[in-house]
Scaffold this motif. Structure first.
Motif, short mmCIF file in Angstrom:
data_model
loop_
_atom_site.label_atom_id
_atom_site.label_comp_id
_atom_site.label_asym_id
_atom_site.label_seq_id
_atom_site.Cartn_x
_atom_site.Cartn_y
_atom_site.Cartn_z
N LEU A 145 53.08 36.00 63.81
CA LEU A 145 53.63 34.38 64.44
C LEU A 145 53.74 33.98 63.70
O LEU A 145 52.59 33.48 62.59
N PHE A 146 54.98 33.25 63.30
CA PHE A 146 55.52 32.17 62.35
C PHE A 146 55.13 30.79 63.90
O PHE A 146 56.33 30.52 64.65
N SER A 147 54.22 29.79 63.34
CA SER A 147 54.53 28.31 63.57
C SER A 147 54.60 27.31 62.66
O SER A 147 53.70 27.45 61.59
N PRO A 148 55.17 26.38 63.27
CA PRO A 148 55.74 24.98 62.49
C PRO A 148 53.81 24.42 62.93
O PRO A 148 53.51 24.11 63.93
N VAL A 149 53.70 23.56 61.56
CA VAL A 149 53.20 22.70 61.76
C VAL A 149 53.39 20.84 62.08
O VAL A 149 54.33 20.73 62.70
N GLN A 150 52.69 20.45 63.46
CA GLN A 150 53.53 20.15 64.57
C GLN A 150 53.51 18.55 63.78
O GLN A 150 52.14 18.11 62.92
N GLY A 151 54.70 17.36 63.58
CA GLY A 151 55.04 16.63 63.00
C GLY A 151 55.21 16.52 61.37
O GLY A 151 55.49 15.22 60.76
N ASP A 154 63.78 24.20 62.08
CA ASP A 154 64.58 24.46 60.77
C ASP A 154 63.39 25.60 60.62
O ASP A 154 63.91 26.69 60.11
N LEU A 155 62.62 26.23 61.06
CA LEU A 155 61.60 27.07 61.00
C LEU A 155 62.36 28.21 61.68
O LEU A 155 62.83 29.58 61.11
N ALA A 156 62.69 27.89 62.90
CA ALA A 156 63.94 28.88 63.54
C ALA A 156 64.96 29.64 62.74
O ALA A 156 64.83 30.59 62.84
N ASP A 157 65.68 28.19 62.35
CA ASP A 157 67.01 29.11 61.20
C ASP A 157 66.77 29.79 60.63
O ASP A 157 66.56 30.84 60.21
N TRP A 158 65.86 29.48 59.82
CA TRP A 158 64.98 30.77 58.22
C TRP A 158 65.03 32.08 58.98
O TRP A 158 64.96 32.51 58.64
N ILE A 159 63.86 31.83 59.91
CA ILE A 159 63.75 32.98 60.49
C ILE A 159 64.82 33.40 61.29
O ILE A 159 65.09 35.03 60.35
N LEU A 160 66.01 33.27 61.68
CA LEU A 160 66.71 33.75 61.99
C LEU A 160 67.39 34.40 60.82
O LEU A 160 68.92 35.43 60.99
N VAL A 164 59.22 38.62 63.05
CA VAL A 164 58.15 37.63 63.35
C VAL A 164 58.30 37.02 64.58
O VAL A 164 59.58 37.34 64.76
N ARG A 165 57.33 36.29 65.28
CA ARG A 165 57.81 36.06 66.78
C ARG A 165 57.41 34.51 65.96
O ARG A 165 56.52 33.77 65.18
N PHE A 166 58.55 33.78 67.12
CA PHE A 166 58.44 32.08 66.53
C PHE A 166 57.61 32.07 67.59
O PHE A 166 57.81 31.75 69.29
N GLN A 167 56.63 30.86 67.32
CA GLN A 167 56.40 30.62 68.14
C GLN A 167 55.90 28.67 68.06
O GLN A 167 55.29 27.93 67.25
N LEU A 168 55.53 28.09 69.70
CA LEU A 168 55.14 26.89 69.47
C LEU A 168 53.81 26.73 70.05
O LEU A 168 54.06 27.57 71.26
N GLN A 169 53.34 25.65 70.10
CA GLN A 169 51.31 25.38 71.41
C GLN A 169 52.53 24.53 72.17
O GLN A 169 52.87 23.81 71.88
N LEU A 170 52.56 25.66 73.53
CA LEU A 170 52.52 25.30 74.63
C LEU A 170 52.09 23.82 75.34
O LEU A 170 52.29 23.43 75.79
N HIS A 171 50.31 24.01 74.46
CA HIS A 171 49.98 22.96 75.53
C HIS A 171 50.05 21.81 74.82
O HIS A 171 49.54 20.83 75.93
N LYS A 172 51.03 21.15 73.48
CA LYS A 172 50.92 20.74 73.56
C LYS A 172 52.56 20.17 73.14
O LYS A 172 52.66 18.88 73.38
#
Length: 213
Positions: A172-178, A184-190, A196-204
């Motif tokens: 999993l690759f996840s960006p630091v919030q803020g 940007d991270l999604a574009d780099w992965i693509l 890898v799986r792109f991940q955002l923190q759903l609860h946030k």
């Protein structure tokens, strides 16, 4: 009887990992030997309420939920976390543990799903990575890298390749919030066709930084 320092026990949606979206009871244990630059649970560094395993099970049982995640802080910093994990599996819960990857995971019950961080340079704790843990992971586990900036991404991409992380288990690759724009991270992965799986923190996304959500 085993006793642990517990910061909070709460019911929410799993915000990360392959179990994202599932109603889950979180047991947040107090204490952590690391001090990551982007830590969003610093309130768990100290304090906590002493609870025995039976009391923890009673609190979990209130919610009638089959998914339980033990997190922190760093849950494995408390030696009584090991029997807690065993007891949760014995009780029939689908149990996972979120760990920094800085401590030995060899004694974790094999029924537990491990979500293990690899700390990037942007965390300020990259030297604490316990690389020996990689050989202890299986397909049911996951590796998570939190990316703060382009330099972190390039470092993570190199680890992915050099250590063949995707051959071990899901990454999993996840960006630091803020700090890093998710797009940007999604574009780099693509662009790099990373496995890898792109991940955002759903609860946030749903509740921001509210503790207990």
């Amino acid at each position: 009887m085993s006793r642990l320092r517990v910061t909070e026990i709460f019911h929410s949606l799993q915000g990360e990992s392959r179990s994202v979206g599932w109603p889950t009871v979180f047991v947040r244990l107090a204490g952590c030997p690391l001090r990551c630059e982007y830590c969003d649970t610093a309130y768990a560094f100290k304090g906590g309420e002493w609870m025995d395993v039976q009391e923890i099970h009673q609190q979990i049982g209130i919610y009638g939920c089959r998914h339980v995640t033990v997190t922190g802080g760093e849950p494995l910093a408390q030696k009584e976390a090991w029997p807690l994990l065993v007891s949760l599996c014995d009780a029939g819960y689908e149990t996972s543990v979120e760990t920094s990857g800085s401590l030995d995971i060899s004694a974790i019950d094999p029924r537990v799903s491990i979500v293990m961080d690899i700390k990037t340079p942007g965390s300020g704790e990259v030297e604490k990575n316990r690389w020996e843990n990689l050989s202890l992971l299986s397909e049911k586990d996951q590796i998570k890298l939190v990316i703060a900036h382009r330099e972190d991404y390039e470092w993570a991409r190199k680890q992915l390749q050099d250590r063949q992380l995707a051959e071990i288990t899901e990454v999993l690759f996840s960006p630091v919030q803020g700090q890093l724009a998710p797009v940007d991270l999604a574009d780099w992965i693509l662009q790099d066709c990373l496995p890898v799986r792109f991940q955002l923190q759903l609860h946030k996304i749903l509740w921001g930084d509210q503790p207990g959500r």
